[in-house]
Design an enzyme around this catalytic site. Structure first.
Site, PDB file in Angstrom:
ATOM      1  N   ARG A 141       0.826  -1.205   0.000  1.00  0.00           N
ATOM      2  CA  ARG A 141       0.000   0.000   0.000  1.00  0.00           C
ATOM      3  C   ARG A 141       0.860   1.254   0.000  1.00  0.00           C
ATOM      4  NH1 ARG A 141      -4.993  -1.907   4.054  1.00  0.00           N
ATOM      5  NH2 ARG A 141      -6.137  -2.994   2.397  1.00  0.00           N
ATOM      6  N   TYR A 161      -5.527  -0.963  -6.745  1.00  0.00           N
ATOM      7  CA  TYR A 161      -4.516  -1.870  -6.198  1.00  0.00           C
ATOM      8  C   TYR A 161      -4.521  -1.881  -4.671  1.00  0.00           C
ATOM      9  CZ  TYR A 161      -1.562  -3.139 -10.257  1.00  0.00           C
ATOM     10  OH  TYR A 161      -1.054  -3.662 -11.409  1.00  0.00           O
ATOM     11  N   GLU A 162      -4.358  -3.081  -4.099  1.00  0.00           N
ATOM     12  CA  GLU A 162      -4.156  -3.260  -2.654  1.00  0.00           C
ATOM     13  C   GLU A 162      -5.241  -2.604  -1.810  1.00  0.00           C
ATOM     14  OE1 GLU A 162      -2.060  -5.412  -2.246  1.00  0.00           O
ATOM     15  OE2 GLU A 162      -1.024  -5.237  -4.157  1.00  0.00           O
ATOM     16  N   GLY A 163      -6.458  -2.648  -2.318  1.00  0.00           N
ATOM     17  CA  GLY A 163      -7.585  -2.060  -1.611  1.00  0.00           C
ATOM     18  C   GLY A 163      -7.958  -0.709  -2.185  1.00  0.00           C
TER      19      GLY A 163
END
Length: 603
Positions: free
Chosen positions: A302, A442-444
């Site tokens: 993140r 991406y990544e949440g």
């Protein structure tokens, strides 16, 4: 078309004056870090990024990665660039020396990573995933697993992936179906047989490295339902023999790669495990703690994805600035005999200043967070480590969410500066906009980052860290009051109003979370933006204070233009960006009624 030029002067300023290189260099394990060493690293990586990675950015976008019979071929030049990347030791920069790394702090690695992302975002995604996998194994892998996998991964000869998502699950990992059945054999010892499908696996298959180490979430037969029943497994593309050599191909294969809006050179794979009896996998840590371990990778990823927002903004700004200086169109509003470069037109100047100011604010906030990461990991005093860990935990969703959303906005402004030519692929401006779009997912997604911020990072701890951040902002506000000067007075006024807006919203969230959770989450994304805007303004104000001090003594005499620009850019940020804080506050406090106004059938 121009190539990327690393903004080394601004990076040096942020690292030394705002992020506190001296304090990081004093930490245990960082004794060999010096300003001269950092400058050398930045200069060398700047050349690598400009000369090796940047020239492949547009050609890689046009060619894309291709898939045939289970194999993926990256675009022309990528494999050779990755070999140079490994030979240069760039992958090993921030990892422990015992596994072949250089042991440098996160603060030094962060601008290096930003350069890769600006020069070639598609290429940079491969080491991003490898870094996350390495960090997970460093913290939770067994000694044997570390010996078997980390040296090659740190060096970069082997790459890593995260295998979370399944088609029926998305971000709801409680719905994962991938299975892991215990097994044993004389050749392999105790292991698991993994079966199932994973989607959206970045660099899940490629031709740049000799092995790919997949970290896979799966369920054992005895696992409880939901997220408490998920375990984490190492599933290498090729089995690693006990002597470290590569053995047979594992039962894992790529069945296709996605056709995407952007990042065309980065293969996004659909991965099949166990089509021929079960892929060999090795349990990381304990059963049913896989989600906990995966979040080690997620937090690292993140932060790195947040840097993509910074990086794409820098690249879009550089391209727009060059075009604005070269494009001759229309006469000067104040009068001119002939048409002038469009940078002389006020609205174009406004757009360029917005691009510059946002990029510098995001960079500063990211680097300051990186320095706190180093202190949280290395400082000898436990209370100091915990204080910085709380700051990092609070800031990571902001660095990720605000920076990536802003990256899209800045890339879009870059197209606008180009006018009609920005909509034409040959100029390169459109690629930055397309590439930027994935970073908010991406990544949440941004919504997930915002929910994390208001729930886990604010309401759960009663707003303690938010109050500590606001207190630091108030300290800078007091310095601005004593500094004098019209520009710094204006910056102080805007920062003060922004800090008040952030404090008012944080207090309301803490009070309201238990009684009306939906109202809080309806304003979560505007609150995340508010925190980003205000904390970015905090760093810009700090930069202006440093610049004024430098201009007032002999240390800034040879770089007056740079420091004057710092103050001017901070003033623009105060007038045009921090001024948004009041509106965002009103949206957070009063916007839930409109969000929840309609019944489902009314949509």
């Amino acid at each position: 078309m121009s190539e990327y030029i690393a903004p080394i002067r601004d990076m040096q300023f942020v690292i030394k004056e705002l992020a506190g290189l001296d304090a990081v260099a004093a930490l245990p394990g960082c004794e060999d870090v010096s300003a001269d060493l950092v400058d050398q690293i930045l200069e060398e990586n700047g050349r690598f990024s400009s000369e090796v990675l940047s020239p492949l950015n547009q050609s890689g976008d046009v060619e894309g990665s291709t898939f045939s019979s289970g194999a993926v071929r990256t675009p022309k030049g990528f494999k050779e660039a990755y070999l140079k990347f490994v030979e240069g030791g760039w992958n090993a920069l921030q990892f422990p020396a015992e596994y072949g790394g250089q042991g440098l702090p996160k603060l030094v690695a962060t601008p290096v990573m930003e350069m890769w992302k600006s020069a070639n975002m598609s290429f940079s995604l491969c080491p991003l995933l490898t870094t996350g996998a390495i960090e997970a194994l460093l913290l939770r892998g067994s000694d044997e697993q570390k010996r078997s996998f980390l040296p090659k991964m740190v060096e970069g000869q082997w790459t890593g992936t995260m295998n979370l998502t399944e088609s029926q699950a998305g971000t709801d990992l409680a719905l994962l179906k991938c299975k892991a059945v215990p097994s044993t054999s004389p050749e392999l010892g105790a292991h698991y047989r993994i079966s199932g499908q994973k989607i959206f696996i970045t660099y899940g298959e490629h031709d740049m490295a000799e092995n790919i180490v997949h970290l896979v979430l799966a369920r054992t037969p005895s696992a409880p339902e939901g997220v408490k029943g998920i375990s984490l497994f190492i599933v290498p593309k090729f089995i690693v023999n006990r002597d470290g050599s590569l053995g047979a191909r594992n039962d894992v294969q790529c069945s296709s790669i996605e056709h995407k809006l952007g990042i065309h050179a980065s293969p996004t794979a659909v991965m099949l495990f166990g089509e021929k009896g079960g892929a060999v996998g090795y349990l990381v840590g304990e059963e049913n703690r896989g989600l906990e371990y995966m979040f080690i990778m997620m937090n690292a990823a993140r932060f790195a994805v947040g840097l993509e927002g910074v990086a794409i903004s820098e690249r879009a700004y550089q391209r727009a600035l060059e075009y604005a200086k070269e494009r001759i169109q229309s006469r000067d509003l104040a009068g001119s005999e002939a048409s002038v470069p469009i940078i002389r037109h006020p609205d174009v100047r406004r757009m360029l200043m917005s691009m510059k100011a946002h990029t510098e604010a995001m960079r500063a906030l990211a680097y300051v967070t990186a320095a706190s990461l180093d202190i949280a990991h290395r400082h000898p005093d436990r209370e100091e480590r915990m204080r910085h860990k709380a700051f990092v935990d609070f800031m990571i969703p902001v660095v990720k969410g605000w920076s990536t959303e802003t990256g899209i906005e800045i890339a879009s402004v870059g197209i606008q500066v180009h006018g009609g030519m920005g909509f034409i692929e040959e100029t390169g401006a459109a690629q930055h906009f397309r590439d930027a779009r994935i970073a908010t997912i991406y990544e949440g997604t941004t919504g997930i980052q915002a929910n994390d911020l208001v729930g886990r990072k604010l309401a759960r701890e009663g707003g303690a860290t938010a109050k500590a951040v606001i207190e630091m902002i108030r300290g800078v506000e007091a310095q601005l009051k004593n500094a004098g000067g019209e520009d710094l007075a204006a910056i102080r006024e805007a920062l003060s109003a922004g800090a008040s807006a952030m404090a008012e919203c944080a207090d309301w969230i803490v009070r309201t979370y238990g009684s009306d959770i939906k109202a809080v989450h309806a304003g979560a994304v505007p609150f995340l933006k508010l925190v980003g805007v205000v904390c970015g303004g905090w760093q810009m104000a700090r930069a202006a204070l440093v610049a004024q001090k430098k201009l007032g003594d002999a240390s800034g005499a040879g770089d007056a233009s740079f420091y004057q620009a710092k103050i001017g850019t901070a003033r623009f940020y105060a007038d045009h960006v921090l001024s948004q804080a009041g509106g965002l506050r009103d949206t957070v406090l009063h916007g839930a009624r409109g969000v929840m106004a309609l019944a489902e059938e009314q949509f």
